[in-house]
Design an enzyme around this catalytic site. Structure first.
Site, short mmCIF file in Angstrom:
data_model
loop_
_atom_site.label_atom_id
_atom_site.label_comp_id
_atom_site.label_asym_id
_atom_site.label_seq_id
_atom_site.Cartn_x
_atom_site.Cartn_y
_atom_site.Cartn_z
N ASN A 1 34.21 50.11 34.71
CA ASN A 1 35.49 50.02 35.31
C ASN A 1 36.87 50.07 34.11
O ASN A 1 36.91 49.12 33.55
CB ASN A 1 35.88 48.76 36.11
CG ASN A 1 37.18 48.45 36.71
OD1 ASN A 1 38.19 49.55 36.59
ND2 ASN A 1 37.65 47.42 36.91
N LYS B 1 39.72 50.45 34.25
CA LYS B 1 41.11 49.68 34.67
C LYS B 1 42.33 50.94 34.31
O LYS B 1 41.91 51.93 34.37
CB LYS B 1 41.20 48.46 33.93
CG LYS B 1 40.02 47.36 34.05
CD LYS B 1 40.20 46.10 33.95
CE LYS B 1 39.08 45.17 34.34
NZ LYS B 1 38.99 43.88 34.03
N HIS C 1 39.06 44.25 43.60
CA HIS C 1 39.24 43.73 42.35
C HIS C 1 40.15 42.36 42.24
O HIS C 1 41.19 42.59 42.88
CB HIS C 1 39.41 44.78 41.40
CG HIS C 1 39.09 44.29 39.97
ND1 HIS C 1 39.93 43.29 38.92
CD2 HIS C 1 37.95 44.59 39.24
CE1 HIS C 1 39.30 43.06 38.07
NE2 HIS C 1 37.98 43.83 37.89
N GLU D 1 42.00 41.71 40.10
CA GLU D 1 43.41 42.08 39.69
C GLU D 1 44.16 42.75 40.78
O GLU D 1 45.43 42.41 40.84
CB GLU D 1 43.44 43.09 38.23
CG GLU D 1 42.93 42.51 37.13
CD GLU D 1 41.64 43.19 36.43
OE1 GLU D 1 41.90 44.51 36.34
OE2 GLU D 1 41.17 42.84 35.68
N GLU E 1 32.60 38.57 40.37
CA GLU E 1 33.20 38.59 39.10
C GLU E 1 34.24 37.36 39.07
O GLU E 1 35.24 37.17 39.46
CB GLU E 1 34.16 39.96 38.96
CG GLU E 1 33.39 41.28 39.08
CD GLU E 1 34.19 42.12 38.30
OE1 GLU E 1 33.69 42.91 37.56
OE2 GLU E 1 35.71 42.48 38.75
N GLY F 1 37.39 39.62 30.95
CA GLY F 1 38.35 39.89 29.70
C GLY F 1 38.54 38.79 28.97
O GLY F 1 39.32 38.90 28.11
N SER G 1 32.92 40.02 31.06
CA SER G 1 32.49 40.25 29.85
C SER G 1 31.10 40.60 29.38
O SER G 1 30.37 39.95 28.55
CB SER G 1 32.79 38.53 29.17
OG SER G 1 34.25 38.39 29.33
N GLY H 1 34.20 46.13 32.45
CA GLY H 1 35.45 46.35 31.84
C GLY H 1 35.60 47.00 30.41
O GLY H 1 35.17 47.99 30.09
P1 13P Z 1 35.50 42.78 31.45
O1 13P Z 1 34.29 43.51 31.15
O2 13P Z 1 36.56 43.13 30.59
O3 13P Z 1 35.54 41.47 31.31
O4 13P Z 1 36.06 43.05 32.82
C1 13P Z 1 35.39 42.90 33.88
C2 13P Z 1 35.84 43.47 35.02
O5 13P Z 1 36.89 43.13 35.76
C3 13P Z 1 35.10 44.70 35.78
O6 13P Z 1 35.55 45.06 37.09
#
Ligand code: 13P
Length: 253
Positions: free
Chosen positions: A9, A11, A97, A99, A169, A175, A215, A236
């Protein structure tokens, strides 16, 4: 046998030129995948066509949109529809997601509609769920995730639900560099599968791929993916680095 999936992803990151370089570096080095192993690239919408071209020679490698709208067409400025994805040959979409839930107020009800419109148009939804830190600190994560599943997925008939990929997640791990332990991931994934089994039966539950996100990196993927109910990851930050993401692909079961 259920699918084992490494999904990137990206983003809202990378320029077109950077996207092209990264796709090229990863795609040309993807090892031969076993029948049950899939790789998915959820790239920003303006790069979907590029990604489709880059992955074209590869077997079991797919592209995904990071979001779709509930409607198929019309006066919805700025939105992306499943019909557009169909016309590009894009066959997956991330839905819900955290976010999007947080910054764009996407509710469980709206996500139920998005999942539905995807399934009706042959797009595999990668449905995200997961709790915030406060919910985990109150030890209410199981009820919280169960409610997300019930309100967005449990209206589907079994044959449709089976087509959904779920991504757990935990928001506190996204992140932050703070991964859930493999035990925490396994515990929640087993809870998700059991909850599906209670409504739909074990056969249906056992067919559904449940990815872990938060992560994930090259160094921890093998241990997390090694858990019996973890069927890969939604990645991510580490998916923006070719070597890291390739290491994650190689960690698939
Ligand atoms: P990270 O791998 O950067 O923690 O993000 C995870 C994520 O939100 C994937 O959709």
């Amino acid at each position: 046998m259920r699918k084992q999936i490494a999904a990137a992803n990206w983003k809202m990151n990378l320029t077109y030129q950077e996207a092209e370089t990264l796709l090229h570096q990863v795609v040309k080095n993807i090892p031969k995948l076993e029948d049950q192993q899939h790789v998915v690239f959820a790239v920003p919408a303006p790069y979907l066509d590029l990604a489709q071209d880059e992955i074209a020679p590869k077997y079991q490698v797919y592209t995904a949109a990071q979001n779709v709208y509930t409607k198929k067409s019309g006066a919805y400025t700025g939105e992306i529809s499943v019909i557009m994805l169909n016309s590009l040959g894009v066959d997956h979409a991330i839905i819900g997601h955290s976010e999007r839930r947080e910054y764009f107020n996407e509710s469980n009800e709206m996500l139920a509609e998005k999942v539905q419109v995807c399934l009706e148009n042959n797009i595999t939804p990668i449905f995200c769920c997961g709790e915030a830190l406060q919910v985990r600190e109150e030890n209410k994560q199981n009820e919280y995730v169960a409610k997300q599943l019930e309100e967005s997925l449990f209206r589907l008939p079994a044959d449709q639900l089976q087509k959904v990929v779920i991504a757990y997640e935990p928001i506190w791990a996204i992140g932050t560099g703070k991964t859930a332990t493999s035990e925490q991931a396994q515990e929640m994934h087993a809870h998700i599968r059991n909850h599906i089994a209670k409504t739909y039966g074990l056969n249906v539950a056992n067919e559904i791929s449940i990815l872990y996100g938060g992560s994930v990196k090259g160094a921890n993927a093998k241990e997390i993916f090694g858990q019996p109910d973890v069927d890969g990851g939604l990645v991510g930050g580490a998916s923006l680095n070719a070597e890291e993401f390739l290491q994650i692909i190689k960690a698939l079961k």
